[in-house]
Design a protein around this motif. Structure first.
Motif, PDB file in Angstrom:
ATOM      1  N   ARG A 144       0.382  -1.484   0.150  1.00  0.00           N
ATOM      2  CA  ARG A 144      -0.242   0.234  -0.281  1.00  0.00           C
ATOM      3  C   ARG A 144       0.910   1.162   0.154  1.00  0.00           C
ATOM      4  O   ARG A 144       0.422   2.466  -0.698  1.00  0.00           O
ATOM      5  CB  ARG A 144      -0.672   0.052   1.409  1.00  0.00           C
ATOM      6  CG  ARG A 144      -1.893   1.306   1.041  1.00  0.00           C
ATOM      7  CD  ARG A 144      -2.775   0.922   2.793  1.00  0.00           C
ATOM      8  NE  ARG A 144      -3.569   0.171   2.380  1.00  0.00           N
ATOM      9  CZ  ARG A 144      -5.052   0.165   3.454  1.00  0.00           C
ATOM     10  NH1 ARG A 144      -4.693   0.781   4.207  1.00  0.00           N
ATOM     11  NH2 ARG A 144      -5.410  -1.286   2.748  1.00  0.00           N
ATOM     12  N   LEU A 147       2.849   2.034  -3.499  1.00  0.00           N
ATOM     13  CA  LEU A 147       1.729   2.341  -4.406  1.00  0.00           C
ATOM     14  C   LEU A 147       1.440   3.804  -4.395  1.00  0.00           C
ATOM     15  O   LEU A 147       1.451   4.875  -5.123  1.00  0.00           O
ATOM     16  CB  LEU A 147      -0.065   1.446  -4.341  1.00  0.00           C
ATOM     17  CG  LEU A 147       0.338   0.473  -3.820  1.00  0.00           C
ATOM     18  CD1 LEU A 147      -1.105  -0.492  -4.336  1.00  0.00           C
ATOM     19  CD2 LEU A 147       0.025   0.309  -6.484  1.00  0.00           C
ATOM     20  N   GLN A 148       0.970   4.451  -3.182  1.00  0.00           N
ATOM     21  CA  GLN A 148       0.752   5.773  -2.845  1.00  0.00           C
ATOM     22  C   GLN A 148       2.648   6.564  -2.609  1.00  0.00           C
ATOM     23  O   GLN A 148       2.218   7.506  -3.987  1.00  0.00           O
ATOM     24  CB  GLN A 148       0.756   5.677  -1.485  1.00  0.00           C
ATOM     25  CG  GLN A 148       0.558   7.311  -0.249  1.00  0.00           C
ATOM     26  CD  GLN A 148      -0.659   8.095  -2.025  1.00  0.00           C
ATOM     27  OE1 GLN A 148      -1.483   7.405  -2.000  1.00  0.00           O
ATOM     28  NE2 GLN A 148      -0.516   8.918  -1.545  1.00  0.00           N
ATOM     29  N   ARG A 152       2.009   5.410  -7.611  1.00  0.00           N
ATOM     30  CA  ARG A 152       1.523   6.687  -8.578  1.00  0.00           C
ATOM     31  C   ARG A 152       2.460   7.701  -8.985  1.00  0.00           C
ATOM     32  O   ARG A 152       1.479   8.631  -9.954  1.00  0.00           O
ATOM     33  CB  ARG A 152       0.513   6.955  -7.662  1.00  0.00           C
ATOM     34  CG  ARG A 152      -0.514   5.775  -7.151  1.00  0.00           C
ATOM     35  CD  ARG A 152      -1.775   6.216  -5.466  1.00  0.00           C
ATOM     36  NE  ARG A 152      -2.338   5.792  -5.925  1.00  0.00           N
ATOM     37  CZ  ARG A 152      -3.130   5.883  -4.715  1.00  0.00           C
ATOM     38  NH1 ARG A 152      -3.205   5.943  -4.001  1.00  0.00           N
ATOM     39  NH2 ARG A 152      -4.150   3.803  -4.701  1.00  0.00           N
ATOM     40  N   GLN A 168      -5.629  -5.207 -10.155  1.00  0.00           N
ATOM     41  CA  GLN A 168      -6.068  -4.056  -9.180  1.00  0.00           C
ATOM     42  C   GLN A 168      -4.918  -2.987  -8.992  1.00  0.00           C
ATOM     43  O   GLN A 168      -5.591  -1.360  -8.624  1.00  0.00           O
ATOM     44  CB  GLN A 168      -5.246  -5.068  -7.324  1.00  0.00           C
ATOM     45  CG  GLN A 168      -6.691  -6.096  -7.053  1.00  0.00           C
ATOM     46  CD  GLN A 168      -6.165  -6.388  -6.063  1.00  0.00           C
ATOM     47  OE1 GLN A 168      -5.244  -6.736  -5.238  1.00  0.00           O
ATOM     48  NE2 GLN A 168      -7.267  -7.761  -5.272  1.00  0.00           N
ATOM     49  N   ILE A 169      -3.654  -3.108  -9.082  1.00  0.00           N
ATOM     50  CA  ILE A 169      -2.953  -2.165  -8.956  1.00  0.00           C
ATOM     51  C   ILE A 169      -3.459  -1.389 -10.495  1.00  0.00           C
ATOM     52  O   ILE A 169      -3.300   0.252 -10.277  1.00  0.00           O
ATOM     53  CB  ILE A 169      -1.203  -2.069  -9.336  1.00  0.00           C
ATOM     54  CG1 ILE A 169      -1.323  -2.802  -7.828  1.00  0.00           C
ATOM     55  CG2 ILE A 169      -0.731  -0.932  -9.809  1.00  0.00           C
ATOM     56  CD1 ILE A 169       0.235  -3.866  -8.214  1.00  0.00           C
ATOM     57  N   ALA A 171      -5.742  -0.633 -12.123  1.00  0.00           N
ATOM     58  CA  ALA A 171      -6.740   0.142 -11.432  1.00  0.00           C
ATOM     59  C   ALA A 171      -6.837   1.718 -10.419  1.00  0.00           C
ATOM     60  O   ALA A 171      -7.921   2.443 -10.390  1.00  0.00           O
ATOM     61  CB  ALA A 171      -8.227  -0.809 -11.096  1.00  0.00           C
ATOM     62  N   GLN A 172      -5.548   1.666 -10.125  1.00  0.00           N
ATOM     63  CA  GLN A 172      -5.028   2.833  -9.634  1.00  0.00           C
ATOM     64  C   GLN A 172      -4.728   3.763  -9.922  1.00  0.00           C
ATOM     65  O   GLN A 172      -4.561   5.018  -9.794  1.00  0.00           O
ATOM     66  CB  GLN A 172      -4.251   2.288  -8.023  1.00  0.00           C
ATOM     67  CG  GLN A 172      -5.891   1.216  -7.114  1.00  0.00           C
ATOM     68  CD  GLN A 172      -4.642   1.145  -6.112  1.00  0.00           C
ATOM     69  OE1 GLN A 172      -4.354   1.638  -4.748  1.00  0.00           O
ATOM     70  NE2 GLN A 172      -5.127  -0.096  -5.759  1.00  0.00           N
ATOM     71  N   SER A 174      -3.240   6.639 -13.013  1.00  0.00           N
ATOM     72  CA  SER A 174      -3.481   7.719 -13.290  1.00  0.00           C
ATOM     73  C   SER A 174      -3.090   7.852 -15.151  1.00  0.00           C
ATOM     74  O   SER A 174      -2.881   7.271 -15.597  1.00  0.00           O
ATOM     75  CB  SER A 174      -2.922   8.759 -12.736  1.00  0.00           C
ATOM     76  OG  SER A 174      -3.330   9.133 -11.864  1.00  0.00           O
TER      77      SER A 174
END
Length: 413
Positions: A144, A147-148, A152, A168-169, A171-172, A174
């Motif tokens: 987590r 990812l943040q 990102r 899952q990744i 989908a997050q 940009s």
């Protein structure tokens, strides 16, 4: 794997050139692996057999030898930031593919090791970073946090692992981020009329028992024409009887313990469910983490047949009668979704033509023979590998430099 040097001199460029310095850094790693590979080999033997570790080093050297030519051929744009989720196996080869070569055109790179080999990856990175000094950072963050903090903001994200996790990744992410997924496939191994059965059996063992079966190129399905089924199984069993078990450090061992706990459990469960089809092997020792090479002969596959992914030396064999019917099956449903590579021995032109539309196909040789770290690799199955440019998912063979050139920062869309 050949490892003929392909490094142009860097003296022709300005001495303070970033590209020149980075090329020299990658070359230092290459020389280290050629001239002083003992420490790295010993580290790899904690999770791989002696032979698999040697093969991995050779493959890595070959990839580094071809790195400058690869980048020159595809001319990727400059990437400010790259984030990579690393696999739990072939950790050295992956370090070269997803970090060292991309460092030639990427400003900053950060990677997250698989939790199963976190210690080995940390020590490997320390060894290599002492030689290259490149802006490659290992992150010990949770998924987590990674990812943040790193995914990102990244321009390019590389993920190796399970398809469901990749989705899952993705989908997050940009718009504008390039996401490269590298998974695994069924990799069917077909023995057709006209095949050299004994050669096919030897090659089947070479790729399925590589690193005790713990390799993503290992075929999850062997399908053999009914006229050759008995001779192929006989040849396979005869060869398997001569294999030697031993620790990873043993250079003469053909196979060893299973390193990955879930692979041992999954393999044992498959053998328990299919014990009626076991014709050789079947021995499992949980205390020693040993699963002997096992031959299981089952029914002819159909589009509905579930073919599990094996990370163990299990030969899942099925006969077939009709080439066209087999071609239809292997290009339908889950076989299409997991289409990565395939190997065909013998004469089956219609089958080869059908498979080539979905997979990378080898004829009378295994996928190991075309494993080239400087070339796109994979198939056209979405669960095997894909490129996502923020708008469209493209299931196709992947090479990072080529994907960046076509879809990355500054590329024309």
């Amino acid at each position: 794997m050949s490892s003929a040097p392909a490094w142009p001199t860097v003296a022709a460029e300005p001495e303070d050139s970033t590209d020149s310095r980075r090329a020299a850094a990658v070359h230092r790693v290459r020389d280290f692996l050629v001239n002083d590979a003992g420490t790295v080999h010993d580290l790899l033997c904690e999770i791989s057999t002696h032979r698999a570790a040697r093969y991995e080093i050779e493959s890595t050297v070959a990839t580094l030898d071809g790195a400058l030519d690869e980048v020159a051929a595809h001319r990727p744009g400059r990437v400010p930031r790259l984030a990579a989720f690393m696999p739990s196996n072939v950790i050295l080869y992956s370090y070269a593919l997803y970090l060292l070569v991309p460092a030639l055109y990427t400003d900053r790179l950060v990677f997250r090791p698989s939790s199963r080999v976190k210690d080995q990856m940390h020590r490997l990175h320390t060894l290599l970073a002492e030689r290259h000094g490149l802006p490659i950072t290992l992150s010990g963050a949770s998924q987590r946090e990674f990812l943040q903090d790193h995914v990102r903001p990244a321009d390019v994200v590389v993920f190796t692992g399970a398809y469901a996790n990749a989705e899952q990744i993705r989908a997050q992410l940009s718009p504008g981020q390039l996401f490269l997924f590298l998974g695994s496939g069924v990799n069917p191994f077909v023995v057709a009329p006209g095949a050299d059965v004994e050669q096919a059996a030897r090659d089947a063992i070479a790729i399925r028992v590589l690193n005790t079966g713990q390799d993503c190129l290992g075929p999850d399905l062997f399908t053999v024409h009914e006229s050759l089924l008995d001779p192929f199984v006989d040849a396979l069993v005869s060869e398997l009887k001569g294999l030697r078990y031993g620790p990873y450090s043993d250079p003469d061992a053909d196979f060893g313990p299973i390193f990955y706990e879930n692979a041992l459990e999954d393999g044992a469960q498959f053998l328990a469910r299919n014990r009626g089809g076991i014709v050789h092997g079947g021995h499992v020792d949980f205390r020693a983490r040993r699963l002997d090479p096992t031959v299981v002969v089952g029914e002819e596959v159909t589009p509905r047949t579930h073919v599990p992914e094996f990370f163990a030396p299990i030969f899942n064999i099925a006969g077939y009668r009709d080439q066209d019917a087999l071609a239809a099956t292997l290009t339908t449903g889950m076989f299409t979704e997991r289409a990565l590579g395939s190997s065909v021995y013998g004469h089956a032109p219609g089958l080869v033509e059908a498979l080539r539309r979905r997979t990378t196909v080898t004829l009378d040789t295994t996928l190991l023979s075309i494993d080239d770290g400087n070339a796109p690799f994979g198939g056209y199955g979405r669960m095997a590998n894909y490129i996502f440019d923020g708008e469209e998912v493209r299931a196709e063979p992947v090479l990072i430099s080529k994907a960046v050139a076509a879809h990355g920062p500054g590329a024309g869309r």
